[in-house]
Design a protein around this motif. Structure first.
Motif, PDB file in Angstrom:
ATOM      1  N   SER A 417      25.550  53.208  38.376  1.00  0.00           N
ATOM      2  CA  SER A 417      24.180  52.950  39.990  1.00  0.00           C
ATOM      3  C   SER A 417      25.100  53.736  40.316  1.00  0.00           C
ATOM      4  N   ALA A 418      23.447  54.252  41.483  1.00  0.00           N
ATOM      5  CA  ALA A 418      24.051  54.945  42.598  1.00  0.00           C
ATOM      6  C   ALA A 418      25.585  54.093  43.196  1.00  0.00           C
ATOM      7  N   ALA A 419      24.989  53.137  43.770  1.00  0.00           N
ATOM      8  CA  ALA A 419      25.940  52.481  44.331  1.00  0.00           C
ATOM      9  C   ALA A 419      27.543  52.433  43.749  1.00  0.00           C
ATOM     10  N   LEU A 420      27.606  52.531  42.556  1.00  0.00           N
ATOM     11  CA  LEU A 420      28.932  52.358  42.538  1.00  0.00           C
ATOM     12  C   LEU A 420      30.355  52.451  42.943  1.00  0.00           C
ATOM     13  N   GLY A 421      31.090  51.592  43.215  1.00  0.00           N
ATOM     14  CA  GLY A 421      31.870  52.202  44.076  1.00  0.00           C
ATOM     15  C   GLY A 421      32.431  51.533  45.305  1.00  0.00           C
ATOM     16  N   PHE A 422      30.693  51.743  45.948  1.00  0.00           N
ATOM     17  CA  PHE A 422      30.966  51.158  47.638  1.00  0.00           C
ATOM     18  C   PHE A 422      31.330  49.945  47.827  1.00  0.00           C
ATOM     19  N   SER A 423      31.928  49.515  48.699  1.00  0.00           N
ATOM     20  CA  SER A 423      32.086  48.429  48.904  1.00  0.00           C
ATOM     21  C   SER A 423      31.906  48.861  49.918  1.00  0.00           C
ATOM     22  N   PRO A 424      31.966  48.014  51.741  1.00  0.00           N
ATOM     23  CA  PRO A 424      31.394  48.447  52.982  1.00  0.00           C
ATOM     24  C   PRO A 424      32.792  47.928  53.445  1.00  0.00           C
ATOM     25  N   ASP A 425      33.457  47.713  54.250  1.00  0.00           N
ATOM     26  CA  ASP A 425      34.087  47.777  55.378  1.00  0.00           C
ATOM     27  C   ASP A 425      33.391  47.221  56.038  1.00  0.00           C
ATOM     28  N   THR A 426      33.548  45.489  56.714  1.00  0.00           N
ATOM     29  CA  THR A 426      32.936  44.816  57.021  1.00  0.00           C
ATOM     30  C   THR A 426      33.790  43.923  58.030  1.00  0.00           C
ATOM     31  N   THR A 427      34.841  44.562  58.884  1.00  0.00           N
ATOM     32  CA  THR A 427      35.657  44.203  59.553  1.00  0.00           C
ATOM     33  C   THR A 427      34.987  43.620  60.877  1.00  0.00           C
TER      34      THR A 427
END
Length: 488
Positions: A417-427
């Motif tokens: 997936s294009a988003a594999l590895g995308f873990s947003p910082d929601t701090t």
């Protein structure tokens, strides 16, 4: 095999918080007067009925490599695990190993031990056996905080049909490939048997778009295109595809195909019973088609028709992850236990299949072929999807080499997936995300079960989302996603 509802969901005897705090990582004297480090491993589910024999064999195998370690599994019922787990995490409990919930958010809070170097130092053998897609999927802010179970790194969602009813009413499902194409089969079955759930869904169910990822989880509306053609972060509920699917389910609801209380129901439609005609399931390469479902149902026949595209995705990479508490006193030993569970065939198979000689026997030991016995029943084994590297599992003698080779080829060829590895910082987005979650809690079940008319309901929901801070979160996610794609 990850499902909308876990197959074996029950309420086991649950450990209290005080017990959790005192059970983690003690020292225990052995018969020779030496001392062993007890590694506690917390997981959801019922304690197996053969646990005493299972853990005895497990420790015997573990101690062939690590003589000073003794594993102790701690079980908490599925219905209470999330709550108990959150208490463990927020209280800073020094557990050694735990099956994670809300992995990315908790990793961002710094409650897990950093495994980036630990895994390579104390579990290199196991680390090297894991598909690289998993390590992308569990990396948060450049570091690894959990050990993923190498299993169905890609998966499809599909509609699973009860073959008993397909045969009884001669229902054709050959053309099923979407929610819309279910109509002929649903109409025929409902006419023949209106007392049985045509589409057995309930509270917590989510519609599955063909190729979307939800970077903050599918409890929030933010989505991205798995194919990468669309590089925007968008509201899934505003897309023509999802609107069409929800409208289709709404029509099914009005026609009685979906239970009237679906939005509030926690009814368990057990796989092995004829209380359902169809359901939605997730399947990956290690499930060998419907084999895993059929095994879980005690041999009951089912047929699944895919409705989504297969991708190595962030969601699949985070299906099953084990973490070590930042405050654990036995990080090295916990890591060594993970090494064994993900590299030692004998250890893993006597947990996942039950005990050799009781739940199963070899038919060809050299090829890792087995046959289960009548004692292979729920309650006498622990699901492989959550325990260790599935590539090490023995296969039933009904699984052909051709199927195994196909599984390996499918994993190799599956797209990321294009988003594999995308873990947003929601701090910086905690308040907005809380507010958005509160809004979504009002609409998720009534929309996804078809209970509500989607057009006016989504319009109302979107207005509330905007007030709750949707635009701010979307803009920040888009900024981070653009940066992620740029550096990919």
């Amino acid at each position: 095999m990850k499902k909308w509802k876990k197959i074996l969901v029950s309420t086991a005897a649950v450990l209290g918080v005080a017990t959790l705090a005192t059970a983690c990582g003690n020292k225990k004297s052995d018969s020779s007067g030496g001392s062993k480090t007890v590694v506690s491993m917390y997981m959801p589910g019922d304690k197996p009925k053969n646990y005493a024999d299972m853990i005895k064999r497990a420790n015997k195998e573990i101690q062939t490599k690590y003589p000073n370690i003794e594993l102790s599994m701690k079980f908490i019922g599925w219905g209470e695990y999330n709550q108990k787990y959150n208490v463990m995490v927020t209280s800073g409990d020094p557990y050694d190993l735990a099956f994670t919930q809300n992995y990315v958010a908790n990793a961002g809070k710094g409650v897990y031990a950093d495994m980036t170097d630990l895994a390579k130092k104390y579990a290199k053998e196991a680390y090297d056996k894991v598909d690289p897609a998993y390590w992308k999927g569990v990396t948060v802010n450049g570091k690894i905080y959990g050990f993923p179970i190498n299993a169905n790194v890609f998966a499809i969602n599909g509609i699973t049909f009860n073959k008993y009813y397909l045969d009884k009413y001669n229902i054709d499902i050959s053309k099923v490939d979407s929610y819309q194409s279910l109509e002929p089969a649903f109409a025929k079955f409902h006419k023949e048997n209106p007392g049985v759930a045509t589409f057995a869904i309930g509270q917590g169910y989510k519609v599955s778009p063909r190729a979307m990822e939800f970077p903050l989880g599918n409890g929030l509306p933010f989505a991205v295109d798995s194919s990468g053609k669309n590089k925007k972060v968008f509201n899934a509920y505003d897309t023509p595809e999802v609107k069409k699917d929800l409208e289709t389910l709404h029509q099914y609801y009005l026609k009685g195909y979906i239970p009237k209380d679906a939005a509030t129901s926690s009814t368990q439609y057990n796989l092995n019973e004829n209380t359902w005609f169809s359901r939605q399931e997730t399947q990956g390469p290690f499930d060998y088609g419907d084999t895993a479902l059929i095994n879980a149902a005690g041999g009951k026949k089912m047929i699944t028709k895919p409705i989504t595209d297969p991708y190595k995705s962030q969601a699949q990479a985070q299906v099953a992850i084990w973490a070590i508490s930042k405050t654990s006193k036995h990080k090295k030993e916990a890591m060594q236990v993970l090494n064994m569970l993900n590299s030692d065939k004998k250890l893993l198979n006597n947990i996942v299949w039950g005990l050799e000689g009781q739940q199963w026997n070899f038919t060809d030991k050299a090829k890792g072929k087995i046959k289960t016995t009548k004692k292979y029943q729920p309650g006498y084994f622990i699901g492989g999807w959550m325990m260790g590297n599935n590539d090490l599992l023995y296969t039933q003698d009904t699984i052909t080499q051709k199927q195994i080779d196909q599984r390996k080829e499918n994993i190799k060829d599956a797209k990321e997936s294009a988003a594999l590895g995308f873990s947003p910082d929601t701090t910086k987005l905690k308040t907005e995300i809380t507010n958005l979650s509160n809004v979504m809690s009002k609409y998720l079940d009534i929309l996804n079960t078809g209970t509500a008319d989607p057009e006016p309901t989504i319009k109302k929901m979107d207005a509330e989302l905007k007030t709750a801070g949707y635009d701010k979160v979307q803009a920040e996610l888009q900024k981070q996603y653009d940066e992620f794609l740029k550096n990919k």
